[in-house]
Write a protein that holds these residues in place. Sequence first.
Motif, mmCIF file in Angstrom:
data_model
loop_
_atom_site.group_PDB
_atom_site.id
_atom_site.type_symbol
_atom_site.label_atom_id
_atom_site.label_comp_id
_atom_site.label_asym_id
_atom_site.label_seq_id
_atom_site.Cartn_x
_atom_site.Cartn_y
_atom_site.Cartn_z
ATOM 1 N N GLU A 1 -54.307 41.781 -13.689
ATOM 2 C CA GLU A 1 -55.360 41.438 -14.430
ATOM 3 C C GLU A 1 -56.666 40.958 -13.847
ATOM 4 O O GLU A 1 -57.880 41.454 -13.967
ATOM 5 C CB GLU A 1 -54.965 40.445 -15.612
ATOM 6 C CG GLU A 1 -55.911 40.353 -16.801
ATOM 7 C CD GLU A 1 -55.375 39.348 -17.885
ATOM 8 O OE1 GLU A 1 -55.684 39.604 -18.855
ATOM 9 O OE2 GLU A 1 -54.445 38.586 -17.632
ATOM 10 N N ALA A 2 -56.362 40.085 -12.760
ATOM 11 C CA ALA A 2 -57.105 39.455 -12.057
ATOM 12 C C ALA A 2 -58.035 40.534 -11.019
ATOM 13 O O ALA A 2 -59.315 40.470 -10.833
ATOM 14 C CB ALA A 2 -56.767 38.412 -11.100
ATOM 15 N N ALA A 3 -57.020 41.622 -10.668
ATOM 16 C CA ALA A 3 -57.779 42.710 -9.834
ATOM 17 C C ALA A 3 -58.419 43.795 -10.651
ATOM 18 O O ALA A 3 -58.737 44.764 -10.162
ATOM 19 C CB ALA A 3 -56.543 43.301 -8.828
ATOM 20 N N ARG A 4 -58.140 43.764 -12.103
ATOM 21 C CA ARG A 4 -58.862 44.682 -12.854
ATOM 22 C C ARG A 4 -58.018 45.790 -12.801
ATOM 23 O O ARG A 4 -58.727 47.197 -13.083
ATOM 24 C CB ARG A 4 -60.287 44.936 -12.905
ATOM 25 C CG ARG A 4 -61.119 43.622 -12.554
ATOM 26 C CD ARG A 4 -61.069 42.847 -13.837
ATOM 27 N NE ARG A 4 -62.298 41.961 -14.148
ATOM 28 C CZ ARG A 4 -62.352 40.771 -13.300
ATOM 29 N NH1 ARG A 4 -61.584 40.274 -12.447
ATOM 30 N NH2 ARG A 4 -63.289 40.041 -13.665
ATOM 31 N N ARG A 5 -56.548 45.959 -12.718
ATOM 32 C CA ARG A 5 -55.930 47.241 -12.527
ATOM 33 C C ARG A 5 -56.152 47.636 -14.010
ATOM 34 O O ARG A 5 -55.794 46.823 -14.826
ATOM 35 C CB ARG A 5 -54.547 46.991 -11.992
ATOM 36 C CG ARG A 5 -54.530 46.499 -10.589
ATOM 37 C CD ARG A 5 -53.178 46.465 -9.892
ATOM 38 N NE ARG A 5 -53.428 45.738 -8.798
ATOM 39 C CZ ARG A 5 -52.611 44.488 -8.527
ATOM 40 N NH1 ARG A 5 -51.525 44.036 -9.291
ATOM 41 N NH2 ARG A 5 -52.615 43.976 -7.329
ATOM 42 N N PRO A 6 -55.957 49.114 -14.260
ATOM 43 C CA PRO A 6 -55.990 49.467 -15.609
ATOM 44 C C PRO A 6 -54.980 49.317 -16.732
ATOM 45 O O PRO A 6 -54.946 49.006 -17.441
ATOM 46 C CB PRO A 6 -56.114 51.191 -15.241
ATOM 47 C CG PRO A 6 -56.636 51.152 -13.660
ATOM 48 C CD PRO A 6 -56.329 49.963 -13.137
ATOM 49 N N GLU A 7 -53.779 49.209 -16.026
ATOM 50 C CA GLU A 7 -52.556 49.108 -17.075
ATOM 51 C C GLU A 7 -52.649 47.397 -17.232
ATOM 52 O O GLU A 7 -51.803 47.027 -18.201
ATOM 53 C CB GLU A 7 -51.192 49.088 -16.143
ATOM 54 C CG GLU A 7 -50.987 48.316 -14.800
ATOM 55 C CD GLU A 7 -51.511 48.730 -13.561
ATOM 56 O OE1 GLU A 7 -51.301 48.265 -12.464
ATOM 57 O OE2 GLU A 7 -52.649 49.594 -13.722
ATOM 58 N N ALA A 8 -53.396 46.525 -16.684
ATOM 59 C CA ALA A 8 -53.416 45.221 -17.032
ATOM 60 C C ALA A 8 -54.652 44.900 -17.744
ATOM 61 O O ALA A 8 -55.014 43.689 -18.057
ATOM 62 C CB ALA A 8 -52.935 44.158 -15.726
ATOM 63 N N SER A 9 -55.468 45.697 -17.724
ATOM 64 C CA SER A 9 -56.949 45.284 -18.491
ATOM 65 C C SER A 9 -56.917 46.408 -19.638
ATOM 66 O O SER A 9 -58.146 46.708 -20.192
ATOM 67 C CB SER A 9 -57.919 45.616 -17.461
ATOM 68 O OG SER A 9 -57.851 45.111 -16.241
ATOM 69 N N VAL A 10 -56.181 46.591 -20.474
ATOM 70 C CA VAL A 10 -56.258 47.128 -21.545
ATOM 71 C C VAL A 10 -57.062 46.680 -22.699
ATOM 72 O O VAL A 10 -57.631 47.372 -23.562
ATOM 73 C CB VAL A 10 -54.973 47.716 -22.162
ATOM 74 C CG1 VAL A 10 -54.293 48.744 -21.298
ATOM 75 C CG2 VAL A 10 -54.196 46.622 -22.405
ATOM 76 N N HIS A 11 -57.268 45.549 -22.722
ATOM 77 C CA HIS A 11 -57.873 44.779 -23.668
ATOM 78 C C HIS A 11 -59.358 44.788 -23.338
ATOM 79 O O HIS A 11 -60.245 44.105 -24.230
ATOM 80 C CB HIS A 11 -57.473 43.268 -23.880
ATOM 81 C CG HIS A 11 -57.559 42.299 -22.345
ATOM 82 N ND1 HIS A 11 -56.940 42.953 -21.363
ATOM 83 C CD2 HIS A 11 -58.224 41.526 -22.219
ATOM 84 C CE1 HIS A 11 -57.013 41.774 -20.375
ATOM 85 N NE2 HIS A 11 -58.003 41.144 -20.667
ATOM 86 N N VAL A 12 -59.875 45.190 -22.155
ATOM 87 C CA VAL A 12 -61.165 45.334 -21.707
ATOM 88 C C VAL A 12 -61.810 46.853 -21.734
ATOM 89 O O VAL A 12 -61.037 47.631 -21.001
ATOM 90 C CB VAL A 12 -61.411 44.774 -20.345
ATOM 91 C CG1 VAL A 12 -63.087 44.614 -20.083
ATOM 92 C CG2 VAL A 12 -61.036 43.414 -20.424
ATOM 93 N N GLU A 13 -62.499 47.059 -22.330
ATOM 94 C CA GLU A 13 -63.227 48.654 -22.447
ATOM 95 C C GLU A 13 -63.686 49.203 -21.134
ATOM 96 O O GLU A 13 -63.315 50.237 -20.670
ATOM 97 C CB GLU A 13 -64.431 48.621 -23.179
ATOM 98 C CG GLU A 13 -64.225 49.621 -24.542
ATOM 99 C CD GLU A 13 -65.504 49.709 -25.297
ATOM 100 O OE1 GLU A 13 -66.570 50.174 -24.996
ATOM 101 O OE2 GLU A 13 -65.345 49.126 -26.562
ATOM 102 N N THR A 14 -64.289 48.504 -20.486
ATOM 103 C CA THR A 14 -64.761 49.115 -19.085
ATOM 104 C C THR A 14 -64.697 47.984 -18.047
ATOM 105 O O THR A 14 -65.820 47.380 -17.762
ATOM 106 C CB THR A 14 -66.214 49.681 -19.249
ATOM 107 O OG1 THR A 14 -67.139 48.732 -19.613
ATOM 108 C CG2 THR A 14 -66.281 50.892 -19.905
#
Length: 79
Positions: free
Chosen positions: A28-41
């Motif tokens: 989530e801290a690294a903004r990996r797609p699998e951990a950032s599904v709650h953020v659009e972009t």
Amino acid sequence: MSGFQFAHLETYARKPKDGRGTGFIFGEAARRPEASVHVETPSQPVVVYGQTVEAVERLHDERATAAKTATKAGRTRTR
């Protein structure tokens, strides 16, 4: 001085039984797609001071692996 000040801390296991572990938190801290599904972009993190998220994750994993405890039975276990 006015107002209240407090800190909120959470702990995470490397091998979580339920919920999220350290791998997810670092993702989530690294903004990996699998951990950032709650953020659009999600945008890439900006290092303001210190090391990259990937470097901190490697350091964390190395130190967590090296942390060992001796049990009463004389066995060694990784924390």
